[in-house]
Design a protein around this motif. Structure first.
Motif, PDB file in Angstrom:
ATOM      1  N   ASP A 656       0.338   0.434  -6.047  1.00  0.00           N
ATOM      2  CA  ASP A 656      -0.658  -0.180  -5.317  1.00  0.00           C
ATOM      3  C   ASP A 656      -1.759  -0.102  -6.133  1.00  0.00           C
ATOM      4  O   ASP A 656      -1.773   0.391  -6.541  1.00  0.00           O
ATOM      5  CB  ASP A 656      -0.498  -0.798  -4.086  1.00  0.00           C
ATOM      6  CG  ASP A 656      -1.714  -0.689  -3.459  1.00  0.00           C
ATOM      7  OD1 ASP A 656      -1.454  -2.841  -3.345  1.00  0.00           O
ATOM      8  OD2 ASP A 656      -2.072  -1.021  -2.307  1.00  0.00           O
ATOM      9  N   GLY A 657      -3.095  -1.253  -6.588  1.00  0.00           N
ATOM     10  CA  GLY A 657      -3.470  -1.768  -7.228  1.00  0.00           C
ATOM     11  C   GLY A 657      -3.748  -1.075  -9.073  1.00  0.00           C
ATOM     12  O   GLY A 657      -5.155  -0.872  -9.519  1.00  0.00           O
ATOM     13  N   ALA A 658      -2.795  -1.728  -9.428  1.00  0.00           N
ATOM     14  CA  ALA A 658      -2.122  -1.519 -10.615  1.00  0.00           C
ATOM     15  C   ALA A 658      -3.428  -2.491 -11.467  1.00  0.00           C
ATOM     16  O   ALA A 658      -3.992  -3.729 -10.580  1.00  0.00           O
ATOM     17  CB  ALA A 658      -0.906  -2.095 -10.898  1.00  0.00           C
ATOM     18  N   LYS A 689      -3.284 -14.326  -2.174  1.00  0.00           N
ATOM     19  CA  LYS A 689      -5.011 -14.342  -2.446  1.00  0.00           C
ATOM     20  C   LYS A 689      -4.882 -14.358  -4.148  1.00  0.00           C
ATOM     21  O   LYS A 689      -4.681 -13.273  -4.536  1.00  0.00           O
ATOM     22  CB  LYS A 689      -5.123 -13.331  -1.678  1.00  0.00           C
ATOM     23  CG  LYS A 689      -5.108 -13.677  -0.253  1.00  0.00           C
ATOM     24  CD  LYS A 689      -5.437 -12.565   1.068  1.00  0.00           C
ATOM     25  CE  LYS A 689      -7.039 -12.297   0.418  1.00  0.00           C
ATOM     26  NZ  LYS A 689      -7.189 -11.121   2.120  1.00  0.00           N
ATOM     27  N   GLY A 690      -6.588 -15.638  -4.328  1.00  0.00           N
ATOM     28  CA  GLY A 690      -6.726 -15.505  -5.807  1.00  0.00           C
ATOM     29  C   GLY A 690      -6.189 -16.672  -6.401  1.00  0.00           C
ATOM     30  O   GLY A 690      -6.577 -16.693  -7.756  1.00  0.00           O
ATOM     31  N   LEU A 691      -5.341 -16.824  -5.754  1.00  0.00           N
ATOM     32  CA  LEU A 691      -3.830 -18.194  -6.469  1.00  0.00           C
ATOM     33  C   LEU A 691      -3.859 -18.814  -5.969  1.00  0.00           C
ATOM     34  O   LEU A 691      -3.702 -20.004  -5.642  1.00  0.00           O
ATOM     35  CB  LEU A 691      -2.970 -17.374  -7.545  1.00  0.00           C
ATOM     36  CG  LEU A 691      -2.364 -18.604  -7.795  1.00  0.00           C
ATOM     37  CD1 LEU A 691      -3.052 -18.967  -9.375  1.00  0.00           C
ATOM     38  CD2 LEU A 691      -0.946 -17.737  -8.607  1.00  0.00           C
ATOM     39  N   THR A 715      -3.986 -10.126  -3.979  1.00  0.00           N
ATOM     40  CA  THR A 715      -3.486  -9.756  -3.441  1.00  0.00           C
ATOM     41  C   THR A 715      -2.215 -10.315  -2.723  1.00  0.00           C
ATOM     42  O   THR A 715      -1.654 -11.728  -2.195  1.00  0.00           O
ATOM     43  CB  THR A 715      -4.173  -9.035  -2.438  1.00  0.00           C
ATOM     44  OG1 THR A 715      -5.802  -8.918  -2.060  1.00  0.00           O
ATOM     45  CG2 THR A 715      -3.205  -8.452  -1.476  1.00  0.00           C
ATOM     46  N   PHE A 716      -1.304  -9.873  -2.996  1.00  0.00           N
ATOM     47  CA  PHE A 716       0.192 -10.126  -2.479  1.00  0.00           C
ATOM     48  C   PHE A 716       0.262  -9.608  -0.655  1.00  0.00           C
ATOM     49  O   PHE A 716       0.385  -8.999  -0.985  1.00  0.00           O
ATOM     50  CB  PHE A 716       1.012 -10.145  -3.296  1.00  0.00           C
ATOM     51  CG  PHE A 716       2.450 -10.620  -2.895  1.00  0.00           C
ATOM     52  CD1 PHE A 716       3.039 -11.893  -3.550  1.00  0.00           C
ATOM     53  CD2 PHE A 716       3.486 -10.148  -2.315  1.00  0.00           C
ATOM     54  CE1 PHE A 716       4.089 -12.614  -2.743  1.00  0.00           C
ATOM     55  CE2 PHE A 716       4.814 -10.451  -1.757  1.00  0.00           C
ATOM     56  CZ  PHE A 716       4.824 -11.981  -2.375  1.00  0.00           C
ATOM     57  N   PHE A 734      -0.203  -5.783  -1.540  1.00  0.00           N
ATOM     58  CA  PHE A 734       0.278  -5.751  -2.533  1.00  0.00           C
ATOM     59  C   PHE A 734      -0.695  -5.714  -3.443  1.00  0.00           C
ATOM     60  O   PHE A 734      -1.061  -6.895  -3.544  1.00  0.00           O
ATOM     61  CB  PHE A 734       1.727  -6.165  -3.531  1.00  0.00           C
ATOM     62  CG  PHE A 734       1.500  -5.134  -4.692  1.00  0.00           C
ATOM     63  CD1 PHE A 734       1.682  -3.472  -4.800  1.00  0.00           C
ATOM     64  CD2 PHE A 734       0.850  -5.069  -5.961  1.00  0.00           C
ATOM     65  CE1 PHE A 734       2.287  -3.139  -5.971  1.00  0.00           C
ATOM     66  CE2 PHE A 734       1.495  -4.791  -7.196  1.00  0.00           C
ATOM     67  CZ  PHE A 734       1.610  -3.577  -6.697  1.00  0.00           C
ATOM     68  N   SER A 735      -1.781  -5.202  -3.994  1.00  0.00           N
ATOM     69  CA  SER A 735      -2.981  -5.606  -4.603  1.00  0.00           C
ATOM     70  C   SER A 735      -2.918  -5.371  -6.151  1.00  0.00           C
ATOM     71  O   SER A 735      -1.918  -3.899  -6.669  1.00  0.00           O
ATOM     72  CB  SER A 735      -4.066  -4.993  -3.956  1.00  0.00           C
ATOM     73  OG  SER A 735      -4.529  -5.845  -3.134  1.00  0.00           O
ATOM     74  N   PHE A 736      -3.135  -6.169  -7.316  1.00  0.00           N
ATOM     75  CA  PHE A 736      -3.429  -5.572  -8.447  1.00  0.00           C
ATOM     76  C   PHE A 736      -3.964  -6.122  -8.653  1.00  0.00           C
ATOM     77  O   PHE A 736      -5.251  -7.812  -8.067  1.00  0.00           O
ATOM     78  CB  PHE A 736      -2.251  -5.878  -8.782  1.00  0.00           C
ATOM     79  CG  PHE A 736      -1.827  -7.518  -9.470  1.00  0.00           C
ATOM     80  CD1 PHE A 736      -1.551  -7.856 -10.129  1.00  0.00           C
ATOM     81  CD2 PHE A 736      -0.534  -7.735  -8.300  1.00  0.00           C
ATOM     82  CE1 PHE A 736      -1.627  -9.803  -9.415  1.00  0.00           C
ATOM     83  CE2 PHE A 736      -0.394  -8.872  -7.582  1.00  0.00           C
ATOM     84  CZ  PHE A 736      -1.315 -10.106  -8.686  1.00  0.00           C
ATOM     85  N   SER A 737      -4.858  -6.407 -10.478  1.00  0.00           N
ATOM     86  CA  SER A 737      -5.404  -7.532 -11.247  1.00  0.00           C
ATOM     87  C   SER A 737      -4.994  -7.154 -12.364  1.00  0.00           C
ATOM     88  O   SER A 737      -4.457  -6.658 -13.089  1.00  0.00           O
ATOM     89  CB  SER A 737      -7.241  -6.383 -10.752  1.00  0.00           C
ATOM     90  OG  SER A 737      -6.753  -5.234 -11.924  1.00  0.00           O
TER      91      SER A 737
END
Length: 994
Positions: A656-658, A689-691, A715-716, A734-737
């Motif tokens: 998480d946070g990758a 989220k973000g898409l 963030t899925f 699950f968050s990532f960037s």
């Protein structure tokens, strides 16, 4: 635990499990036990993925996954997959006797090799003290203070850091511990062999029940769910409760029926006690004892643990048959294993006057269910056709009608069969009674009704008919193999047509409110409102298991039950939308059996549906436990790498946070909804989220692939959804960037925007300068052309007009010499001609001077004014003076209107001064000159004038007009006897030359 208790028996006698396995397996049930019904259990064994079939203990973790301790290792089950932990994973032994999940979701295992803890998938083994003879851990609990307690080699230990330390109950107690548990308050309770039960409170052990030295092995201590002060104690052959410090037998009369050794004890949410024995399990509730074995859905093997989990699922751990889950009493099945004939094709169901259920079997005759068991009804030997039953129906008087396959229509009452006379009818598919108490029969050869104890054909209908439903006082609807027909007063209404079901084979029909519900062979359900004519169709697309509808019935809740080609569906009516919807909450454990035509009945809160493999009775009041929701976890997030050369792609597991790079942006996200009540019913709804702005439609697939995500922060989120619409309480996240390339970063974009803005400004400036230069060139060209024209005009004007005026003057002088003195008038007139010609010539000099391009500079203009003043005041008493002219003024180029108007302004002013001021001194001075402005002052010491008097003449007006032409300002200050001061402020508009 049962394997180690042999040493605590009387001399030479073993009562442990070793001895139990040598006992003959038998089942002895009292008269109150239920025999003739089959219950539903889900079964999980080694063929499903279980590590080993001998299961000892069960537990549930905070993600609602089931943990199982077996003789071949520990196993975790999430409803879909199994995960095993054995010696290959780091277990000290494969024999795992117990498993426990603490409040911090740490998993503890009691094994034959000691205590093991699992934290973050890592196994930690605890060293067993040297003095301990056996390493077997038989019980693990956690008290209200978070301390972990265990029974090791029949003694009590506590976990302290990385060690386990023995904690004796009393120094005087030598007997071994047989059970350990905690109550809801977190208080510790221990059962000691031959000593009874002890409670740990405020650090002190207290005996709360004594066994008085009896040879009792208390294997389980259980606290009642409803009465927290009530405690159950399980031994091999009885259940005890604690009353005033004494152990008293519980339900002695009912418990006496259980002859097999008792191994486990649990209480469900309905307060029923469940007892695991060496031969299946028993349920004790409402003064009734029910035995569950292989014959009615469970197993005949020993049940070593019964576990009611946090979601109110009831689990059974068996020795050799794996794990079972009880699916409740929502339905029961009656088939040949419970007394039904070998032929299980149930074609008709009806209720007798006595309230008993009649079941008609095609090839098996007639059976009766009295609420406890099935029994066959004797068929007269001379009428074997009654063995092939097609339908059953009970009329308003309680008379049962039997439709047979080859024997026509019969009535049945009080074990008496009577045949209805008719030579045409062999097979009866459906029977119904209209509002006038007329009994109708649907047959392959048409529709008939009973009149004078005989079947009479309905005229004009000789084709196949399958079902009948009354819709009015004198009207019935008949289903055929080509839609439906209407009969009124026993006459076919030929003008009636229901186009929506034309060409459809009708299998069944019922009346519902002011509608007729129609089941077809392959087009699902139709609803027809005979008042409005509205027809709607429902099929697989709406949630039906099948488009083939064999039977229909309605319960007292207004729910329509549809027996289909693949099990039963519930269809509910929504009054707001005036439409139906299919409730798909029936879980996957409900049987998917083919229903039979017109074989359904609602009676006594149960819906009975006949199938090709027996009859199923659904309890409409059976509802799932409140608050049971699915749980959702994200199993893994993989970064999918692209193949390089001949190498296969290497996938990377992400946390998480990758933070990913823009060219490494292919993700596969795996998630799992845990709903052990019905794992197969779980679907998923998710969004990124973000898409995405909204959640997706429910899907069964639990893997989502994002092949090429654009840079950004994401963030899925995913939720689990059951078949009846219950969502998981929370979403798994699950968050990532994804880091953009440098050319997509904000600083780069700012710099790029700045660069292009500056470039635009430069280009615009360059284009602007080009336009200015081009304009300047054009203007210079025009000016040069204008100068040439002015120069040419001045020359032409001088040559033409000057010469002509000179000639006029010369001719006038010649004419004057030739005239005598007597011609005075003529001479006077001739003198005027000469003066006017001279004045005109002098005036043309100013015009010619202004036209001359060489006059378009400040120096020439001021010099011209100075010369004019000197000439004007020559030979007069007035002294004229003009100072401040500098040759550098040659560089100040002015437009032609300036060279014309400025001299004319001062000529007018100087002429006025000469005529009216009577001054002796006139001064014209250039006070100062700037880039775009110059100040001139004309001052005299003459008579002056009163500025408030009205003065005649156009001179000053002409001056003001000319001043305005060149955007100048004039200020006149004068007093009588004090002279005049005139100030002029003239805007200079230099002409740019190149």
């Amino acid at each position: 635990m049962l394997r180690i208790l042999g040493k605590y028996t009387q001399s030479g006698k073993k009562t442990g499990l070793y001895c139990l396995f040598l006992l003959p397996a038998f089942i002895l049930l009292n008269s109150r036990n239920c025999l003739a019904q089959k219950y539903t259990f889900s079964h999980y064994d080694i063929e499903d993925g279980l590590v080993q079939s001998q299961v000892n203990k069960l537990s549930l973790d905070d993600q609602h996954r089931l943990w199982m301790a077996t003789d071949g290792g520990a196993c975790r089950f999430d409803g879909k997959n199994y995960m095993s932990y054995t010696r290959q994973n780091g277990m000290p032994a494969n024999f795992v006797f117990t498993v426990f999940v603490d409040k911090n979701n740490r998993i503890w295992f009691g094994t034959g090799g000691g205590l093991v803890q699992m934290v973050n998938k890592k196994l930690i083994n605890y060293s067993v003290p040297i003095k301990v003879r056996s390493k077997l851990v038989t019980s693990i609990v956690q008290d209200g203070n978070g301390k972990i307690w265990l029974v090791l080699s029949h003694h009590l230990f506590q976990v302290s850091g990385n060690s386990i330390i023995e904690q004796p109950i009393l120094d005087t107690i030598k007997g071994g511990l047989t059970s350990l548990t905690v109550n809801k308050k977190g208080e510790l309770f221990a059962a000691v062999y031959k000593n009874g039960v002890y409670q740990l409170s405020n650090g002190k052990w207290t005996n709360i029940a004594s066994s008085f030295g009896k040879d009792l092995v208390i294997s389980t201590i259980l606290f009642d769910r409803q009465d927290t002060h009530k405690i159950y104690l399980l031994t091999y052959n009885a259940i005890y409760t604690i009353v005033n410090g004494q152990m008293l037998p519980y339900e002695t009369r009912l418990m006496a029926s259980i002859k097999a050794p008792m191994l486990s004890l649990e209480q469900d949410t309905a307060a029923n006690l469940w007892i695991g024995t060496a031969t299946g399990a028993f349920r004790l509730g409402k003064q009734q004892l029910t035995h569950f074995t292989a014959s009615n859905g469970l197993t005949d093997n020993p049940v070593t643990d019964i576990y009611n989990d946090a979601d109110n699922n009831l689990w059974f751990a068996s020795q050799g048959s794996g794990v079972f889950k009880y699916e409740g009493d929502s339905f029961i099945t009656f088939d040949r294993s419970h007394g039904m004939s070998d032929n299980e094709v149930v074609m008709g169901i009806a209720k007798e006057k006595t309230g008993q259920i009649l079941i008609g079997i095609n090839g098996g005759g007639l059976m009766r269910y009295d609420g406890k068991s099935l029994s066959a009804i004797k068929i007269p030997a001379e009428h074997p056709e009654l063995n092939r039953i097609q339908c059953l129906y009970t009329d308003k008087k309680g008379l049962v009608w039997i439709g047979t396959e080859r024997g026509g229509l019969w009535s049945y009452d009080n074990n008496i069969f009577k045949k209805i006379n008719n030579d045409e009818v062999y097979s009866v598919i459906d029977v119904a009674e209209d509002q006038q108490s007329t009994v109708w029969a649907a047959t392959p050869g048409g529709c008939f009704y009973i009149e004078n104890n005989a079947l009479k054909r309905l005229e004009d209908l000789s084709s196949f008919s399958s079902s009948i439903v009354p819709i009015g006082k004198d009207s019935i609807i008949i289903g055929t193999n080509d839609g439906v027909v209407l009969a009124v007063n026993k006459k076919i209404v030929k003008s009636f047509e229901l186009k929506a079901v034309r060409t459809s084979v009708i299998f069944c029909m019922i009346r519902y409110k002011n509608m007729v519900i129609i089941g077809t062979d392959d087009r699902g359900l139709f609803t027809w409102n005979w008042a409005t004519g509205d027809v709607k169709n429902y099929g697989i697309k709406d949630g039906l298991n099948s488009n083939t509808i064999y039977n229909l019935t309605v319960d007292n809740n207004g729910v329509i039950w549809a027996g289909t080609g693949r099990g039963a569906n519930r269809v509910l009516f929504d009054a707001k939308s005036n439409s139906f919807w299919v409730n798909t909450s029936t879980d996957s454990k409900h049987p998917i059996l083919e229903s039979n035509q017109n074989a359904s009945l609602y009676a006594d809160h149960k819906v009975w549906i006949g199938t090709t493999k027996g009859v199923i009775a659904y309890d409409i009041n059976a509802t799932p436990a409140d608050g049971v929701v699915p749980h959702i976890i994200i199993e893994s997030v993989k970064l999918i790498s692209q193949a390089s050369g001949n190498r296969a792609p290497e996938n990377t597991m992400l946390t998480d946070g990758a933070n990913l790079t823009y060219n490494n942006n292919h993700l596969a996200i795996s998630f799992l909804g845990i709903y052990l009540k019905d794992p197969q019913s779980v679907s998923y709804t998710y969004k990124l989220k973000g898409l995405d702005s909204t959640y997706s439609m429910p899907v069964k697939n639990n893997i989502v692939d994002y092949p090429s995500l654009p840079p950004g922060k994401y963030t899925f989120e995913v939720k689990a959804l059951t078949s009846n619409g219950i969502l998981s309480a929370t979403a798994a996240r699950f968050s990532f960037s994804i880091t953009p390339p440098f050319y997509q970063t904000t600083p780069f974009r700012v710099l790029a925007v700045t660069f292009f803005v500056l470039l635009g400004i430069i280009l615009q400036s360059y284009r602007h300068n080009l336009r200015i230069k081009r304009q300047q060139i054009i203007e210079a060209t025009k000016r040069d052309e204008s100068l040439r024209i002015r120069q040419q005009t001045a020359e032409d004007f001088h040559d033409e007009l000057g010469n002509k005026l000179t000639r006029i003057t010369v001719l006038s002088e010649i004419l004057d010499t030739k005239m005598d003195q007597t011609q005075a008038d003529q001479k006077k007139l001739l003198e005027q001609i000469k003066q006017n010609a001279s004045s005109l010539y002098n005036g043309t000099k100013d015009i010619l001077w202004a036209l001359d391009p060489q006059s378009d500079n400040l120096y020439e203009i001021l010099s011209h004014i100075r010369d004019f003043g000197n000439e004007l005041f020559l030979d007069t008493p007035t002294e004229f003076e003009f100072d401040g002219i500098d040759e550098s003024f040659n560089q100040v180029k002015l437009p032609m209107e300036y060279s014309r108007n400025i001299p004319m302004i001062f000529k007018e002013l100087l002429n006025n001064t000469l005529k009216h001021a009577h001054a002796t001194h006139v001064t014209l001075s250039l006070d100062h000159i700037e880039r775009d402005e110059m100040h001139l002052t004309l001052k005299d010491n003459g008579a002056g004038f009163d500025q408030h008097e009205t003065r005649k003449g156009q001179g000053i007006n002409n001056v003001i007009t000319r001043i305005k032409r060149i955007n100048g300002e004039i200020s006149i200050n004068s007093e009588k006897g004090a002279g005049t001061l005139i100030s002029l402020k003239i805007k200079i508009k230099p002409v740019v030359t190149h």
